[in-house]
Design a protein around this motif. Structure first.
Motif, PDB file in Angstrom:
ATOM      1  N   GLU A 162       6.200  -2.471   0.007  1.00 47.65           N
ATOM      2  CA  GLU A 162       7.248  -1.277   0.127  1.00 47.65           C
ATOM      3  C   GLU A 162       6.608  -0.636   1.335  1.00 47.65           C
ATOM      4  O   GLU A 162       7.592  -0.037   1.702  1.00 47.65           O
ATOM      5  N   GLN A 163       5.376  -0.244   1.534  1.00 49.84           N
ATOM      6  CA  GLN A 163       4.908   0.625   2.472  1.00 49.84           C
ATOM      7  C   GLN A 163       5.434   0.192   3.912  1.00 49.84           C
ATOM      8  O   GLN A 163       5.513   0.947   4.688  1.00 49.84           O
TER       9      GLN A 163
ATOM     10  N   GLN B 136       8.843   0.642   4.408  1.00 50.01           N
ATOM     11  CA  GLN B 136       9.081   2.173   4.818  1.00 50.01           C
ATOM     12  C   GLN B 136       8.548   2.608   6.239  1.00 50.01           C
ATOM     13  O   GLN B 136       9.305   3.348   6.866  1.00 50.01           O
TER      14      GLN B 136
END
Length: 80
Positions: A60-61, A64
């Motif tokens: 997820e990081q 992003q």
């Protein structure tokens, strides 16, 4: 010297004690081993769950972090 019946009774007690001690020792070690295996399986489950959560968080990081780059590249392209 002890009477023959007394000596025989002593042998019986020694053999019975040896057998019962072996059975008790085997039972105790079996219980220790099964409880150890259960604790290690639970620990492994928690570790795997932690690693999956960490991998998901890193993914997820990364997404992003990559998302603004795509937007920046889209803004740099000339309008046609």
């Amino acid at each position: 010297m002890a009477p023959p019946g007394s000596r025989r009774w002593a042998y019986v007690r020694v053999m019975a004690g040896t057998i019962l001690g072996g059975v008790l020792g085997f039972y105790v070690m079996h219980r220790v081993e099964t409880s150890y295996k259960a604790r290690m399986e639970e620990r492994l489950r928690r570790y795997e769950a932690h690693m999956l959560a960490k991998a998901k968080e890193e993914t997820e990081q990364r997404l992003q972090d990559e998302a603004p780059q795509h937007k920046d590249q889209a803004q740099l392209l000339p309008d046609s």
